[in-house]
Enzyme design. Structure first.
Site, short mmCIF file in Angstrom:
data_model
loop_
_atom_site.label_atom_id
_atom_site.label_comp_id
_atom_site.label_asym_id
_atom_site.label_seq_id
_atom_site.Cartn_x
_atom_site.Cartn_y
_atom_site.Cartn_z
CE LYS A 20 44.66 33.54 39.23
NZ LYS A 20 44.90 34.80 39.94
CD GLN A 66 47.30 37.44 39.21
OE1 GLN A 66 46.33 36.84 38.77
NE2 GLN A 66 47.98 37.01 40.26
CG ASP A 106 40.88 37.10 43.18
OD1 ASP A 106 40.99 35.85 43.07
OD2 ASP A 106 41.64 37.90 42.63
#
Ligand code: NDP
Length: 284
Positions: A53, A97, A120
Site C-alpha cells: 500500500k 490494517q 477502506d
C-alpha cells in the site's frame, strides 16, 4: 477457452490515470493527498499488504504516513491516535490494517475513523451509503476492484444472474450490493447454503470470496460464466491459489481472474482512488 482478466494490467492502467489526477490535485490544492496507515503487531501477511500500500502511494504521488505500533500497545493509544488523525486536516485517509492482534476489538476501533477519511469503506456510515446508493460514500476497495474487473469484460450486467459465494462485510455483502446496483439479479451463498453447486451453476457472473482453496470446480460453473476469484490461499505445494480450481474452471469460463494477479492488485488501486476521493472531499 476462458479469457484471463489481467488484474495487474488493469490496476496499473488505473494507477497511471490516478497519478495524473493526483498531480492535478496537488497543483490546484497546493498539497498532495495524504494517507495514514496504522499497523499493530507483526503479522507477516499484514506487513506485506502495508508495504504494498505504501509503495502504491509512492507510485501515484500520495503522501503516506505509516504508524507501526507494537502488539503490546494499549487499545486506548490506538483510539487516541485515530482521534488525532481525524482532527488533522492534512490527513485525508486513515487505514487500520486488519486483522488486529488479540486484545483489540476491530468492531470498536473501525467506527472511530471519521467516515470521510475511512478509505477502506468499512465504517457503518460508508456501508450505509453503499446500501442507499449514495455516491458520496467511500466504498470497500476489494468490491470496487471486483466491479472494475467485471466491467472490463464488457458484459452488460442488466438482468444477468450474479452469484456471490461468501457474505463477509468486507467483500461478499458489499459486492452483492454493487452488482444489484448494476441491475443484476443477485444470489448470496454462504457456509450454510445447501448444494452450493446448484446455485453456482446458474451464475452468469460468479464471484467467490470464501477463503477455501479450490472450492469451486469446473462442474459447478456454467459455460460462458464470468468468474471472479477473490480468495488468497496456499495450495499443497505452498503456492498461492484462489477459491476457484482454475484448471477445471478456466475452460468453461468466458472470463476468469487468476490468483495471483487478479483481484489483489485492484484492491490496492481502488485504495488509491478512495484516498484521492477523500482528499477532494477534504478541501471542499
Ligand atoms: P471471511 O472469512 O470473512 O468470509 C468467508 C465467507 O465464506 C463467509 O461468509 C462464509 O460463510 C463463506 N464460506 C466459508 N466456507 C464456505 C463454503 N464451504 N461454502 C460456501 N461459503 C463458505 O472472508 P473474506 O470475505 O474476508 O475473504 C474471503 C477470501 O478472499 C479470503 O481468502 C481472503 O484472503 C480473500 N481476500 C482477498 C482480497 C484481495 O484483495 N484479493 C481482499 C479480501 C479478502 P459464513 O458467513 O456462513 O461463515
Amino acid at each position: 477457452m476462458g479469457k484471463i482478466i489481467d488484474g495487474k494490467a488493469i490496476a496499473t492502467a488505473l494507477q497511471e490515470r490516478l497519478k495524473e489526477q493526483v498531480a492535478y490535485f496537488a497543483m490546484t490544492v497546493g498539497r498532495k493527498p495524504k494517507l495514514a496507515v496504522i499497523m499493530v503487531g507483526e503479522d507477516p501477511a499484514s506487513a506485506i499488504y502495508v508495504r504494498n500500500k505504501i509503495r502504491a502511494c509512492e507510485a501515484v504521488g500520495v503522501t503516506s504516513e505509516a504508524y507501526k505500533l507494537a502488539e503490546s500497545t494499549e487499545p486506548a493509544y490506538l483510539e487516541n491516535l485515530i482521534r488525532k488523525l481525524n482532527a488533522d486536516n492534512s490527513v485525508d485517509g486513515i487505514l487500520v490494517q486488519l486483522p488486529l492482534p488479540l486484545g483489540f476489538n476491530a468492531k470498536k476501533i473501525i467506527p472511530l475513523i471519521d467516515p470521510k477519511k475511512d478509505v477502506d469503506g468499512f465504517s457503518q456510515m460508508n456501508i450505509g451509503s453503499l446500501l442507499l446508493d449514495d455516491k458520496k460514500g467511500l466504498y470497500s476497495c476489494t468490491p470496487l476492484g471486483i466491479m472494475q474487473l467485471i466491467l472490463s469484460t464488457g458484459v452488460d450486467l442488466t438482468g444477468k444472474h450474479a452469484v456471490v459465494v461468501g457474505r463477509s462485510n468486507e467483500v461478499g455483502k458489499p459486492v452483492a450490493l454493487m452488482l444489484l446496483q448494476h441491475n443484476a439479479t443477485v444470489t448470496i451463498c454462504h457456509s450454510k447454503t445447501k448444494d452450493l453447486g446448484e446455485f453456482t451453476r446458474t451464475a452468469d457472473v460468479l464471484v467467490v470470496a470464501v477463503g477455501q482453496k479450490k472450492l469451486i470446480k469446473g462442474d459447478m460453473v456454467k459455460d460462458g460464466a464470468v468468474v471472479i476469484d477473490v480468495g488468497i490461499n496456499c495450495d499443497e505445494n505452498g503456492k498461492l491459489c484462489g477459491d476457484v480450481d482454475f484448471e477445471s474452471v478456466e475452460p468453461k469460463a468466458s472470463f476468469i481472474t487468476p490468483v495471483p494477479g487478479g483481484v489483489g492488485p485492484m484492491t490496492i488501486a481502488m485504495l488509491m482512488a478512495n484516498t484521492l476521493k477523500a482528499a477532494k472531499g477534504n478541501v471542499q
